[in-house]
Each structure stands twice: as C-alpha cells, then as structure tokens.
Design a protein around this motif. Structure first.
Motif, mmCIF file in Angstrom:
data_model
loop_
_atom_site.group_PDB
_atom_site.id
_atom_site.type_symbol
_atom_site.label_atom_id
_atom_site.label_comp_id
_atom_site.label_asym_id
_atom_site.label_seq_id
_atom_site.Cartn_x
_atom_site.Cartn_y
_atom_site.Cartn_z
ATOM 1 N N GLU A 117 -7.882 3.662 0.573
ATOM 2 C CA GLU A 117 -6.834 3.710 1.596
ATOM 3 C C GLU A 117 -5.905 4.870 1.316
ATOM 4 O OE1 GLU A 117 -4.979 1.670 -1.770
ATOM 5 O OE2 GLU A 117 -6.828 1.219 -0.705
ATOM 6 N N ILE B 141 -2.524 5.114 9.171
ATOM 7 C CA ILE B 141 -3.139 4.798 7.891
ATOM 8 C C ILE B 141 -4.641 5.029 7.990
ATOM 9 C CG2 ILE B 141 -3.479 2.332 8.413
ATOM 10 C CD1 ILE B 141 -2.798 1.784 5.442
ATOM 11 N N LEU C 237 -4.514 -6.353 7.439
ATOM 12 C CA LEU C 237 -3.561 -5.247 7.355
ATOM 13 C C LEU C 237 -2.284 -5.641 8.072
ATOM 14 C CD1 LEU C 237 -3.226 -2.258 6.420
ATOM 15 C CD2 LEU C 237 -4.101 -1.584 8.663
ATOM 16 N N LEU D 192 -8.374 4.149 6.224
ATOM 17 C CA LEU D 192 -9.082 3.213 5.358
ATOM 18 C C LEU D 192 -10.557 3.574 5.350
ATOM 19 C CD1 LEU D 192 -7.572 -0.146 6.727
ATOM 20 C CD2 LEU D 192 -6.700 1.210 4.817
ATOM 21 N N LEU E 93 -1.442 -4.913 2.505
ATOM 22 C CA LEU E 93 -2.876 -5.146 2.646
ATOM 23 C C LEU E 93 -3.296 -6.378 1.848
ATOM 24 C CD1 LEU E 93 -5.647 -4.111 3.681
ATOM 25 C CD2 LEU E 93 -5.820 -2.767 1.580
ATOM 26 N N ARG F 18 -6.603 -7.624 0.610
ATOM 27 C CA ARG F 18 -7.965 -7.123 0.451
ATOM 28 C C ARG F 18 -9.023 -8.221 0.538
ATOM 29 N NH1 ARG F 18 -8.434 -2.011 -1.531
ATOM 30 N NH2 ARG F 18 -6.504 -0.980 -2.157
ATOM 31 N N VAL G 157 0.838 -1.199 0.000
ATOM 32 C CA VAL G 157 0.000 0.000 0.000
ATOM 33 C C VAL G 157 0.872 1.247 0.000
ATOM 34 C CG1 VAL G 157 -1.701 1.330 1.313
ATOM 35 C CG2 VAL G 157 -1.913 -1.159 1.159
ATOM 36 N N CYS H 191 -2.055 6.668 2.996
ATOM 37 C CA CYS H 191 -1.018 6.766 4.018
ATOM 38 C C CYS H 191 0.111 7.619 3.480
ATOM 39 C CB CYS H 191 -0.498 5.379 4.392
ATOM 40 S SG CYS H 191 0.833 5.432 5.605
ATOM 41 N N VAL I 116 -12.045 -2.942 2.500
ATOM 42 C CA VAL I 116 -11.268 -1.726 2.247
ATOM 43 C C VAL I 116 -11.565 -1.265 0.826
ATOM 44 C CG1 VAL I 116 -8.985 -0.687 2.095
ATOM 45 C CG2 VAL I 116 -9.455 -2.429 3.843
#
Length: 540
Positions: free
Chosen positions: A185, A194, A163, A196, A147, A149, A137, A187, A182
């Motif tokens: 996202e 982070i 995560l 989400l 991540l 998903r 990510v 960061c 998610v």
C-alpha cells in the motif's frame, strides 16, 4: 509514502553473548535497544519451552546488562517465571521485583519537555471505540487511512480486507469492504488517493471517498512481459516479491510501480511517462567513494563542533570548512608539530562522519566535488508501442529498486535501491540528485521543502534538496508520521514529535496501544481501544 518490511535481526544468542564482552558505555543507544530486544526474545522462547529457570537467569542477566532499557513488562515477566518455578517446586534464590500493575499506570502521559497538556480524558463506549482490527496506514493533510488486512471487522465470507477513510477531525468519510487482499500500500501525505496491490499483482487505486479510480493487472503489463523476455537472471520468489513499491501521484493522474531493477511512471491510461533501470551504468558520475563508516548523533554533533557548523548544513559548507582545517592542520604544513597528524586524522574523521565520504578519495585541490552527484540515468522509453533501452550495458542487474514515491510538488519522484542510493527523479525521468546513504530506506516522505528518509537505524532530514537538516538515531522507533507542521515516530504506545527540521518537541505515551490519531481544535485526539484524551497544544 512507501513502506518496506524491516530486515530481521540476527539470532538472539550471538547478540547476548556479544553484550558480555563490551563495556557499559558501549551498551547505550541503539546498541542497548538491540541487546534488550535480544534478551526479551530469548526469555520468551525459554518460557514457551517451559525452561523457566533459564528464563529467570536471562531476566537477571538482562537487568544487569542493560538496566536503562528494562521495561515494567520485563519485570512482570520475571515475576511470572518465579511464580511458575515456585509452583513446580523448583529451588532458587531469585527474588520477585516490585512493579505496579498495568491498571496502576496512567492512561496517557506527555513528556516533561513537551509544551502540551492532557485534557478531556474519557472512557469510550460502544460504537465510539476504535476497532482493533484496523491499523493506521497513513496520516495525511486531508485525513487518515485505516486498513483491516484480515477483514475480521466484517462478517462477509468473500471479504479479504476493509479500507476506511477518516477526515482530519476523525469523522468517518467512507468504509469499503475489499474483495482482494492487500500486499502493498502507498499513500502520500500530499495525496487524497491511495494505491493498493494484491498478492496476485493487481494494482488498485481508490479516491478519498473509496471510489475505484484504477484497476490494472501488473502481470499483464507489456513492460512487465518485455522485462521477463529480455532479462538474463532467474529471480527468486513470486511476482509480488519483485514489485517492491507502488504509488499514486498527488494529483491522482499518474501511478508508478517498480519491478526488480526497474521503475516505471505511467498515466492512468497505462502509457509510460518515463522508466529507469538500475544499476545506473553509463552516465553514472560517481565522483567519490562512499565510506562504510557512519556516525551516530553524538559523533555528528562533535564533527559539527570541530568544523564550526550547525544544522542545517549542506555539502558545500562542509567541504569549505574541511579545506580550511586541512590547510591549517596538514602534517606537510606542520613538519615540526608531532600532534599535526592526530589533528588531521580528527578532521578527516569528522568530514567522513558528516558526509559519508572518505576524504582519502578526494584530490585535495578539487573543491568542486560534492556528496550529491548530478547525473543522467539509463532510460527506458516507449515509441510506437516498442520498448527501447538507452545506454544499457550487458550483465545481470545487481541493484534492485526497493522503494519509490512521488514528490509533493513538481511531479518528480524518489527511487531508492537496495544498495542505499536514493535518486531524485524529475517529472520527465531525469536524475537530478543522488543521495548515497548506504542503507535502503523503508519509508520515504516528501513535503516539498523537506524530504525524510527513514532506514532501520537512522532518519535523514533533507532540507531544500541539498541540506542535511537533521540526522537522528532511530533504531526501530516506529512508523514515520509526517505533516506540514512536523513529523513523528509512532510505535504501539508512543508518539515522539519533532519540528519539520528535526528538533524534538516532546512525546505522548499511552498505557494501551494507540489505535487512532486525529486533529481537533487546539490539539490532537489520541484513542486507544477503550479510552481517549485530547493533547492540547499538539498541532499535527
């Protein structure tokens, strides 16, 4: 860092047909990449439809049209098609192509122009292997976010995603099973937190040890409710489609989210620090019209050469040189020189390429106008729980906010719109600078001194807020990875690395997809599913 889905290409057939009518020279750079990808997709479609003769002919046509962009996987695909034709008893005169097996390729490689070397290449075993369910990510100064998903890495019925946080040296800091999906996202490289957002509009913020910092349902946010009470337009899509960006500030004290044509910066307690509405109507000081013409890197270099400049360059320098050259070459000042008109056209084109500004929209005597316009946006403020819109005019919103991210320092933010305006917003919500790049960036990264705007075709590197340090043609060349020592473009199997100012340092490639990158003493470690190597001298 905020990422947006890449826009889809037009259908492959028109691109392939168009490629037949352009010259070999025109089938270079990003044009060649587009053509090769179109051929590739068509070949796969024909193979899936069991139209193998058509697939074989397309392969040959691709090899003749864009030989520079043919990969070994394309050659192997042709060989498989020929094998299938032979098996089916189909007559043809197509020859197979000699190409090495994937196992014959080196596991890792560095480009000849790079100052790096490959060390300690090993095969990973058991638990040392990275899980392919995880994708990168963000690579930040303090570590990496991974991540999963689909939650396929865990055996839990109620798990929606997983995560994972690694420190800079690749050591596991924490791993958390998420009971929400998610959808978005974000960061920042300057933040250890982070943000989400789930598909049902709930915003979650976690710290670097994956402890929850905030959980808030944006659907129930008063600003969102007021938006839908007052807006005149029936928006397409679900609520999640209208929240195009979220982010958490580097200090972890504020978050932002966008809603259709609005952007909001809020404290963790939910109170608004500022809000903006697009389009910027009253108070929008557009001093020049942006041209629809944009130059590729070669045109940028030629324009700089004509102007006697080199990167980094700012608008003031460009304008100064333009006026100098215009005074010398303008046809009105050279009535007896038949070449003056062509020279002036070349100067105008160079100016347009460098700034995105049509020089015909400028008054020749007004040298104080620049490409970056300072203005004050429309504002939305909250007083005693009431929403007050300032300087708003009637009509439906025409320019959605498609990207937003906090700056690395000073508490400001970048807000990007669908039409290609990127607005630098101060901590108190005032627009300090506007960059009109014509296409909305799907990644915006700020390191303090440098800001990076990545569009589907180009990467703009802005130095000190007002200098264009680099302008790179990067047609879908990967995810933007930024550190304090430089930046890279990461694809499945390659990492191109540049200095902070945009000069390419070198390229690392792998035979198999790259799963994890992390720093180590004297270099970086690159891991695929089964192997890893240390790239010595590569500082990230």
């Amino acid at each position: 860092m905020h990422k947006l889905p890449l826009p889809t290409l037009n259908s492959e057939e028109p691109i392939v047909k168009l490629s037949k009518g352009i010259s070999h020279e025109q089938r270079q750079g990003q044009v060649g990449e587009v053509i090769a990808q179109a051929f590739r997709k068509l070949v796969i479609k024909r193979m899936k439809a069991d139209q193998n003769m058509a697939a074989a002919k397309l392969c040959i046509e691709m090899f003749d049209s864009v030989p520079k962009y043919v990969q070994d996987v394309d050659k192997r695909r042709l060989n498989r098609v020929i094998k299938k034709l032979d098996k089916d008893g189909k007559k043809h005169k197509i020859q197979t192509i000699d190409v090495g097996k994937p196992s014959d390729e080196p596991l890792f490689n560095v480009s000849d122009d790079s100052p790096w070397s490959i060390k300690d290449e090993i095969k990973l075993k058991g638990d040392d292997r990275p899980d392919p369910a995880f994708s990168i990510v963000s690579l930040g100064r303090t570590g990496t976010w991974l991540l999963d998903r689909s939650a396929s890495s865990v055996d839990q019925d109620d798990a929606k995603a997983v995560l994972k946080r690694l420190d800079r040296n690749g050591n596991l800091v924490a791993e958390k099973v998420l009971h929400h999906d998610v959808y978005r996202e974000s960061c920042s490289i300057s933040s250890s937190n982070i943000a989400l957002m789930s598909s049902d509009g709930v915003l979650y913020i976690y710290d670097d040890t994956l402890n929850p910092v905030l959980e808030t349902n944006l659907r129930e946010d008063n600003r969102v409710k007021e938006h839908f009470k007052t807006i005149e337009t029936d928006y397409w899509g679900e609520f999640k489609s209208q929240v195009r960006a979220i982010d958490i500030s580097p200090d972890g004290e504020r978050y932002l989210f966008t809603l259709a044509d609005e952007a909001w910066c809020c404290t963790l307690q939910g109170s608004a620090e500022w809000g903006l509405v697009m389009p910027l109507k009253e108070g929008w000081a557009r001093v020049v019209r942006r041209s629809e013409s944009f130059g590729v890197s070669q045109e940028i270099e030629e324009a700089l050469r004509l102007f006697g400049l080199s990167l980094p360059v700012n608008p003031v320098e460009i304008k100064k040189q333009y006026h100098k050259l215009a005074l010398v070459n303008h046809p009105d000042r050279n009535p007896n020189n038949p070449q003056a008109s062509d020279k002036m056209k070349a100067v105008n084109h160079a100016f347009e390429v460098l700034t995105g500004v049509d020089p015909n929209t400028l008054d020749f005597e007004e040298s104080d106008k620049t490409y970056f316009a300072r203005t004050r946006p429309d504002e939305v403020i909250e007083v005693a729980g009431m929403r007050i819109e300032m300087t708003m005019t009637g009509g439906s919103p025409q320019d959605w906010v498609y990207g937003a991210t906090y700056t690395a320092v000073d508490g400001g933010a970048y807000v990007a719109t669908y039409s290609g305006k990127v607005i630098l917003v101060s901590k108190d919500g005032h627009a300090e600078r506007v960059y009109d790049i014509g296409t909305c960036p799907y990644e915006i990264v700020d390191t303090g001194r440098y800001a990076y705007f990545l569009t589907p075709t180009r990467l703009y590197v802005i130095e000190d807020g007002n200098k264009l340090a680099a302008f790179l043609d990067v047609y879908r060349q990967g995810q933007l990875v930024v550190s304090q020592t430089g930046f890279g473009l990461l694809t499945s199997k390659t990492l191109k690395w540049f200095t902070t100012g945009g000069k390419q340092v070198g390229e690392v490639s792998s035979r198999d997809p790259i799963r994890v990158l992390h720093a180590t003493e004297g270099g970086i470690v690159v891991q695929t599913r089964q192997h890893q190597a240390k790239i010595e001298g590569f500082m990230i």
